[in-house]
Design a protein around this motif. Structure first.
Motif, PDB file in Angstrom:
ATOM      1  N   MET A   1      18.150 -14.192   1.252  1.00 47.85           N
ATOM      2  CA  MET A   1      17.449 -14.755   2.433  1.00 47.85           C
ATOM      3  C   MET A   1      18.063 -15.986   2.704  1.00 47.85           C
ATOM      4  SD  MET A   1      13.548 -15.447   3.600  1.00 47.85           S
ATOM      5  CE  MET A   1      13.153 -16.492   2.282  1.00 47.85           C
ATOM      6  N   LEU A   2      18.610 -16.846   1.826  1.00 49.11           N
ATOM      7  CA  LEU A   2      19.124 -18.140   1.861  1.00 49.11           C
ATOM      8  C   LEU A   2      20.482 -17.834   2.242  1.00 49.11           C
ATOM      9  CD1 LEU A   2      19.122 -21.124   1.588  1.00 49.11           C
ATOM     10  CD2 LEU A   2      20.079 -20.908  -1.036  1.00 49.11           C
ATOM     11  N   ARG A   3      21.349 -17.149   1.894  1.00 49.28           N
ATOM     12  CA  ARG A   3      22.655 -16.603   2.233  1.00 49.28           C
ATOM     13  C   ARG A   3      22.654 -16.223   3.731  1.00 49.28           C
ATOM     14  NH1 ARG A   3      25.697 -14.330  -3.047  1.00 49.28           N
ATOM     15  NH2 ARG A   3      25.773 -16.394  -3.929  1.00 49.28           N
ATOM     16  N   HIS A   4      21.595 -15.449   4.200  1.00 53.85           N
ATOM     17  CA  HIS A   4      21.572 -15.006   5.619  1.00 53.85           C
ATOM     18  C   HIS A   4      21.265 -16.435   6.485  1.00 53.85           C
ATOM     19  CE1 HIS A   4      19.635 -13.778   9.078  1.00 53.85           C
ATOM     20  NE2 HIS A   4      20.331 -12.816   9.132  1.00 53.85           N
ATOM     21  N   GLU A   5      20.321 -17.340   6.023  1.00 56.05           N
ATOM     22  CA  GLU A   5      20.125 -18.286   6.740  1.00 56.05           C
ATOM     23  C   GLU A   5      21.576 -19.189   6.941  1.00 56.05           C
ATOM     24  OE1 GLU A   5      17.458 -20.470   8.344  1.00 56.05           O
ATOM     25  OE2 GLU A   5      17.212 -18.100   8.605  1.00 56.05           O
ATOM     26  N   SER A 166      31.084 -18.173   3.962  1.00 56.75           N
ATOM     27  CA  SER A 166      29.644 -17.862   4.082  1.00 56.75           C
ATOM     28  C   SER A 166      29.153 -16.531   4.363  1.00 56.75           C
ATOM     29  CB  SER A 166      29.193 -18.682   5.112  1.00 56.75           C
ATOM     30  OG  SER A 166      27.520 -18.762   5.219  1.00 56.75           O
ATOM     31  N   ASP A 167      30.037 -15.742   5.162  1.00 56.02           N
ATOM     32  CA  ASP A 167      29.641 -14.342   5.571  1.00 56.02           C
ATOM     33  C   ASP A 167      30.133 -13.443   4.389  1.00 56.02           C
ATOM     34  OD1 ASP A 167      29.076 -12.355   7.153  1.00 56.02           O
ATOM     35  OD2 ASP A 167      31.108 -11.825   7.379  1.00 56.02           O
ATOM     36  N   GLN A 171      27.707 -11.086   2.323  1.00 54.83           N
ATOM     37  CA  GLN A 171      28.012  -9.748   2.213  1.00 54.83           C
ATOM     38  C   GLN A 171      27.933  -9.167   0.798  1.00 54.83           C
ATOM     39  OE1 GLN A 171      28.118  -7.527   4.604  1.00 54.83           O
ATOM     40  NE2 GLN A 171      27.705  -9.073   6.116  1.00 54.83           N
ATOM     41  N   SER A 172      28.661 -10.128  -0.165  1.00 46.96           N
ATOM     42  CA  SER A 172      28.644  -9.884  -1.460  1.00 46.96           C
ATOM     43  C   SER A 172      27.156  -9.731  -2.364  1.00 46.96           C
ATOM     44  CB  SER A 172      29.539 -11.050  -2.404  1.00 46.96           C
ATOM     45  OG  SER A 172      29.351 -10.858  -3.669  1.00 46.96           O
ATOM     46  N   THR A 178      21.671  -4.137  -3.057  1.00 47.12           N
ATOM     47  CA  THR A 178      21.567  -2.808  -2.710  1.00 47.12           C
ATOM     48  C   THR A 178      21.137  -1.841  -3.707  1.00 47.12           C
ATOM     49  OG1 THR A 178      22.803  -3.025  -0.591  1.00 47.12           O
ATOM     50  CG2 THR A 178      22.628  -0.926  -1.101  1.00 47.12           C
ATOM     51  N   PRO A 179      22.036  -1.741  -4.934  1.00 50.31           N
ATOM     52  CA  PRO A 179      21.702  -0.944  -6.049  1.00 50.31           C
ATOM     53  C   PRO A 179      20.312  -1.047  -6.602  1.00 50.31           C
ATOM     54  CG  PRO A 179      23.937  -1.566  -6.300  1.00 50.31           C
ATOM     55  CD  PRO A 179      23.391  -2.394  -5.107  1.00 50.31           C
ATOM     56  N   ALA A 180      19.959  -2.373  -6.666  1.00 44.96           N
ATOM     57  CA  ALA A 180      18.565  -2.604  -7.101  1.00 44.96           C
ATOM     58  C   ALA A 180      17.556  -2.052  -6.157  1.00 44.96           C
ATOM     59  CB  ALA A 180      18.427  -4.033  -7.398  1.00 44.96           C
ATOM     60  N   ARG A 181      17.554  -2.049  -5.206  1.00 44.05           N
ATOM     61  CA  ARG A 181      16.840  -1.491  -4.262  1.00 44.05           C
ATOM     62  C   ARG A 181      16.510   0.069  -4.384  1.00 44.05           C
ATOM     63  NH1 ARG A 181      18.169  -4.956   0.995  1.00 44.05           N
ATOM     64  NH2 ARG A 181      17.242  -6.945   0.521  1.00 44.05           N
ATOM     65  N   ARG A 182      17.726   0.901  -4.528  1.00 45.33           N
ATOM     66  CA  ARG A 182      17.731   2.013  -4.693  1.00 45.33           C
ATOM     67  C   ARG A 182      17.020   2.717  -5.880  1.00 45.33           C
ATOM     68  NH1 ARG A 182      24.001   2.893  -3.421  1.00 45.33           N
ATOM     69  NH2 ARG A 182      23.748   2.482  -1.181  1.00 45.33           N
TER      70      ARG A 182
END
Length: 184
Positions: A1-5, A166-167, A171-172, A178-182
């Motif tokens: 969330m912070l990185r998105h901000e 920042s991008d 992305q990193s 992503t793997p943790a969510r799966r």
């Protein structure tokens, strides 16, 4: 969330620099950064290490995560300006970076106190921060048109590098999450 901000914040800085009253300059970037920080309480709290707002997140984050701005990228930008005499040369680049960070942080920390007296304020804090930094690092002479173009190009390159960095970090972080969510 912070990185998105942060991605959102640096994109706003990039969009705002072209129309900034200070132009595509160090002061213009600082003004846009200050405006963007003011509009993003999470990033601002993280930059100020505000434990009340983001205590748990701060404890879990590494040192590199606490940097809203990449010091290395700012150093590179200021080195370009410094080497060409487009900012003060009697201060080291390191001192200039510290001056910029201390000024921004100081204004952000003082804001709650200043807000009490905001009715009497005529100036926008972002304008004041930009003016303070612009004057503090002014080379003490009028820049030629060619030098102004160098400042503009270096400033654009700096902003583009910050956006890309920042991008890339965002992305990193998505790839790591992503793997943790799966697995859930």
């Amino acid at each position: 969330m912070l990185r998105h901000e942060r991605v959102s914040m640096v994109a706003a800085v990039q969009r705002g620099v072209d129309g900034d009253p200070y132009g595509v300059t160090l002061a213009g970037v600082i003004r846009q950064l200050f405006v963007a920080l003011e509009q993003r309480p999470l990033v601002k709290a993280f930059m100020l290490r505000d434990r009340e707002v983001i205590g748990k997140l701060l404890r879990q984050a590494g040192v590199s995560e606490s940097k809203v701005l990449s010091r290395a990228t700012l150093v590179t930008y200021l080195e370009v300006l410094h080497a060409r005499g487009l900012v003060r040369t009697d201060l080291s680049v390191s001192a200039q970076v510290n001056l910029i960070m201390a000024t921004i942080t100081g204004f952000l920390l003082a804001e709650p106190v200043l807000l009490d007296d905001r009715q009497g304020m005529v100036e926008d804090p972002a304008d004041v921060v930009a003016d303070v930094i612009g004057r503090a690092l002014d080379p003490g002479r009028r820049l030629t048109a060619a030098e102004q173009r160098v400042v503009e190009q270096a400033t654009r390159e700096y902003v583009e590098q910050v956006v890309a960095l920042s991008d890339a970090k965002y992305q990193s972080s998505l790839a790591v999450c992503t793997p943790a969510r799966r697995r859930r």
